[in-house]
Structures are given as structure tokens and as C-alpha cells.
Scaffold this motif. Structure first.
Motif, mmCIF file in Angstrom:
data_model
loop_
_atom_site.group_PDB
_atom_site.id
_atom_site.type_symbol
_atom_site.label_atom_id
_atom_site.label_comp_id
_atom_site.label_asym_id
_atom_site.label_seq_id
_atom_site.Cartn_x
_atom_site.Cartn_y
_atom_site.Cartn_z
ATOM 1 N N SER A 181 8.036 9.627 -8.676
ATOM 2 C CA SER A 181 8.526 9.430 -7.312
ATOM 3 C C SER A 181 9.985 9.009 -7.341
ATOM 4 O O SER A 181 10.435 8.325 -8.269
ATOM 5 N N SER B 29 14.657 -4.281 -11.340
ATOM 6 C CA SER B 29 14.471 -2.868 -11.015
ATOM 7 C C SER B 29 15.805 -2.185 -10.856
ATOM 8 O O SER B 29 16.828 -2.815 -10.651
ATOM 9 N N SER C 171 9.907 2.423 -12.716
ATOM 10 C CA SER C 171 11.243 2.553 -12.146
ATOM 11 C C SER C 171 11.418 3.960 -11.590
ATOM 12 O O SER C 171 10.430 4.644 -11.297
ATOM 13 N N LYS C 172 12.685 4.396 -11.466
ATOM 14 C CA LYS C 172 12.985 5.759 -11.025
ATOM 15 C C LYS C 172 13.404 6.642 -12.188
ATOM 16 O O LYS C 172 13.752 7.802 -11.992
ATOM 17 N N CYS D 82 6.418 -3.080 -6.675
ATOM 18 C CA CYS D 82 7.118 -3.085 -7.957
ATOM 19 C C CYS D 82 6.235 -2.496 -9.057
ATOM 20 O O CYS D 82 6.604 -2.505 -10.229
ATOM 21 N N ASN E 202 12.169 0.841 -5.857
ATOM 22 C CA ASN E 202 11.332 -0.339 -6.051
ATOM 23 C C ASN E 202 11.467 -1.293 -4.864
ATOM 24 O O ASN E 202 12.501 -1.372 -4.219
ATOM 25 N N ALA F 240 11.134 7.174 -4.886
ATOM 26 C CA ALA F 240 11.173 5.977 -4.038
ATOM 27 C C ALA F 240 11.834 4.818 -4.779
ATOM 28 O O ALA F 240 11.831 4.763 -6.012
ATOM 29 N N TYR G 186 7.439 2.872 -2.533
ATOM 30 C CA TYR G 186 7.110 2.658 -3.949
ATOM 31 C C TYR G 186 5.697 2.108 -4.105
ATOM 32 O O TYR G 186 5.012 2.401 -5.091
#
Length: 430
Positions: A370, A3, A189-190, A122, A374, A372, A379
């Protein structure tokens, strides 16, 4: 497990557009998108059922059964439950008729194990959904295509235990990936990214056995296992000065004794060892093992060194696949990160890396609505939020369209395979 913790995001939902806008409204791309959109309710239900019942590695019984039932209910799929592992499965579909040339076999991977204590932090429920969605979207499109240059087999593999143990490594050992030409999966992921660096990794547990004695009355009769653990920890800390900058060794003392007035007769440490390439990992392991053993020698303890059964390999990149995927993702409205701190941050590890040494594959990352991080409770909430559905279905469309590109243009498929062979050869010569 692999991540990224930083920056970027995919956009498109703010405009209220559906996830297939930007792709051609008709043709193959439109068929992929419309099929996935038509099934969005049951795909969301699949994801929610997995998210609502988080299960740890090799124990994903309900998630396995839910996915098996999903494909049993889909027309045309042959399903093998408990495929190679108790909580793994395989679902296969073949195109009709006989085409000129050989069969092309494409695989979509589902993960569905959770993390201890914080559930699907995750987003593996979304990975399972994306794999299922991409597969049924591709199948529906191929069923409408009567001029395929090759016969096609679409395979969905349910791969347990990514977070702990390495189910894909077990399945590779059992031959589960034999015959596949290309494999696809995508990880929450982000940010949207065609690739983020995942490193080679192996866990090790170190146990020291000494001899208990009263710590005040007759300490000379004891053999202090805590001293061994502390020396081990300090040995590794001293070794860091000579480590390569991109090597990582991090760990904890899990058991340090039971009472201050008893010389500890047992201690236990757990470490993760990581290198950018699997070719470097044996070197780091050997040097770390010297640190473990020298601590035992200095204190008179016995030592047990237990490396995990499976090593996680780094991911072999395939730029031909990445370019196809990014083109399709961009057409669907994704904005791929250009943040170098993200793109060069070698952080986590995944057993998908092992797969890429056996079969050409792609493991892109996707934003889920989001910011947030991982592996956090935040998350977990984001992975179960309805807002994540837009992004999950969009990435499924991009994967299916990328697979379709390979089927409709055999030269592209050959380019992917050629790059795979050349990259693997270079990696093995490092």
C-alpha cells in the motif's frame, strides 16, 4: 511510532512468485521459507486477531493473551506470560544437545499496541506476526541441523507500549534483554529499507497555575495562565532560530481556559523534543525548560514541568547486520529503496533505539502492498488487508535467514558484536 512518509516500494508479488523464490530452493534458506509458508494460515489468523482488537499502550490484554496462547500451542517453547510487565511475555526455545563453545541467544521482538482512534495504523499487528514467524521458522530449521557450531537459544519478547510510554525501556530496566546476543524486528512502512533514521525523543507536559478573576470587572486580581502558555509557545518559536537544523520541538496547547470572561487559572501544553542523538537531547531539554520557566516568571504563574518517565534513544546502526539482511531480502525478491529523501529523512522515534544501546540489533522496514502513510486510517486498513501477508512473511524469512547466517558463521557474529561496541563508544563520545 518511527515511520517514513515517502516513496519507494518492495516488489515481487506482481509476478505471482512465492516469497521464497530467489532464495535457494533447498538447504537452510529453503527450510526457513517452507516452514513459514506451512504456517501461513495460523500466522495470518494471529495478525488478524490482534488487528481486529486494537488496544492502547500497557492495555494490550487480549493481544498479549493471543500471542501467549500461540506459543503455548507451538511445541518446544517455554512461555513466561506477564514477563516483567503485565502485558509483556517471553517465549524461549533451546537447541538440543551440547555443542562446543558458549550458547548464542537470539531475540525476536513483537509489538502489538495500537493508536487512539485509528487502531493499528502503524501495523503493529504485522510486527507481532513477523516476530513470531521468524522465530518459528528459525527454530524449525535449527531442529533439522545437527552440526551447529554453538548451542542456540531463540527468544521471542512481547514488548508493549511502543506508541506511548516505552515498554522496551521498562523491560531493559528490568533486565529483560540480558543475555541476548542480537535482536531482530521489522516495521511496516511504504518501502523496503534496511534502515531509516529514527531520532532520540522525549515528551514533556507543561502546566501553568494562575488565579481566576472576572476578566472585565477586576482583571487585576487575576494571574493569567493563558498568557504564560502563549509566552511559552512564543519563547520556543523564538528559540528555533538558534536550534540546530536537525533538532525538533513541536507541541500543542491542550488547555487554554474555560470562558472568555474568566482569567484562566490553568493552562496545559504538551511538547515532543527530538534530536538525532541521545547525547544532544539533554541540551535541548535544558534550553526548552528555560523557555517554560521564563514564561511563568513573566506572568507570576506557578509552573509544573513533567517529562515522561522514558526517553526514546536513536537507533545505533549495525552495517554488518544490514548487509546480511539486505542480501537475504534481495534473494527473496525485495527491492530496497535508494531514494535519498527517504534514507536521510529523520522522522519518527522508537523505543527499539534504547535496545540497540544494550544489544546489537536491526530494525528494517518493509512495504506491505500500500502507498498509504503510517498513522492514518488508510494504513490501518492496509495493515489488516490480506495482501500485506505476502510482505510480512517475506520479511520474516529474511530476518530468520539473517539470524541463521550468524549461527552458522561465528566470525559474522563476532563482526556484528565488534561493530556494536565500536559504534556505541563513538556515540557516547559525541
Amino acid at each position: 511510532m518511527c515511520s517514513s512518509d515517502q516513496g519507494g516500494r518492495g516488489r515481487g508479488e506482481e509476478s505471482g512468485l512465492s516469497a521464497n523464490e530467489g532464495a535457494s530452493g533447498g538447504g537452510h534458506e529453503g527450510r526457513v521459507s517452507s516452514c513459514i509458508d506451512d504456517n501461513k494460515t495460523k500466522l495470518h489468523s494471529l495478525s488478524q486477531d490482534i488487528w481486529s482488537c486494537p488496544e492502547l499502550a500497557y492495555q494490550e490484554v487480549k493481544s498479549h493473551d493471543r500471542l501467549v496462547a500461540f506459543f503455548h500451542q507451538e511445541e518446544g517453547w517455554r512461555v513466561d506470560s506477564h514477563f516483567k510487565l503485565d502485558t509483556a511475555f517471553r517465549a524461549c526455545w533451546h537447541s538440543a544437545g551440547v555443542a562446543q563453545g558458549h550458547e548464542v541467544s537470539l531475540g525476536f521482538l513483537c509489538e502489538y499496541d495500537a493508536l487512539p482512534g485509528i487502531g493499528h495504523a502503524c501495523g503493529h499487528n504485522l510486527i507481532a506476526e513477523v516476530g513470531a514467524a521468524a522465530a518459528i521458522g528459525l527454530k524449525a530449521t535449527l531442529e533439522d541441523e545437527h552440526k551447529l557450531p554453538v548451542q542456540v537459544k531463540v527468544t521471542v519478547l512481547g514488548t508493549p507500549a511502543e506508541e506511548d510510554g516505552g515498554g522496551k525501556v521498562d523491560m531493559l530496566r528490568e533486565g529483560a534483554f540480558e543475555g541476548l546476543d542480537v535482536v531482530f524486528m521489522a516495521h511496516p512502512s511504504k518501502e523496503d529499507a534496511t534502515y531509516l533514521p529514527c531520532v532520540s525523543e522525549q515528551d514533556v507536559t507543561v502546566k501553568y497555575h494562575g488565579k481566576a478573576a472576572h476578566a472585565s470587572a477586576y482583571p487585576w486580581r487575576g494571574i493569567n495562565a493563558l498568557d504564560a502558555a502563549v509566552l511559552c509557545y512564543n519563547n520556543l518559536s523564538a528559540f528555533r532560530q538558534q536550534m540546530k537544523p536537525d533538532w525538533r520541538v513541536h507541541g500543542i496547547i491542550k488547555n487554554g481556559g474555560v470562558k472568555p470572561n474568566i482569567i484562566p487559572d490553568f493552562t496545559e501544553l504538551e511538547y515532543y523534543l527530538r534530536t538525532p542523538s541521545r547525547t544532544e537531547l539533554p541540551i535541548l531539554k535544558a534550553k526548552a525548560e528555560s523557555c517554560f520557566r521564563s514564561a511563568a516568571m513573566a506572568t507570576g504563574c506557578e509552573v509544573e514541568i513533567e517529562f515522561t518517565r522514558n526517553q526514546y534513544d536513536n537507533i545505533l546502526r549495525n552495517s554488518a547486520l544490514e548487509e546480511l539482511y539486505e542480501r537475504n531480502g534481495t534473494a527473496l525478491g525485495m527491492t530496497f529503496t535508494t531514494d535519498e529523501d527517504v534514507l536521510k529523512n529523520e522522522s519518527g522515534s522508537t523505543d527499539f533505539g534504547n535496545v540497540t544501546f544494550a544489544v546489537p540489533g536491526i530494525h528494517p522496514y518493509f512495504y506491505i502492498g500500500s502507498d498509504a502513510l503510517n498513522h492514518t486510517a488508510e494504513y490501518t486498513a492496509a495493515a489488516g488487508d490480506e495482501r500485506a501477508q505476502f510482505f510480512a512473511l517475506r520479511v520474516a524469512k529474511a530476518l530468520a535467514m539473517t539470524a541463521l547466517d550468524l549461527l552458522l558463521d561465528p566470525e559474522l557474529l563476532q563482526k556484528v558484536k565488534q561493530e556494536f561496541m565500536e559504534t556505541r563508544r563513538r556515540e557516547e563520545q559525541r
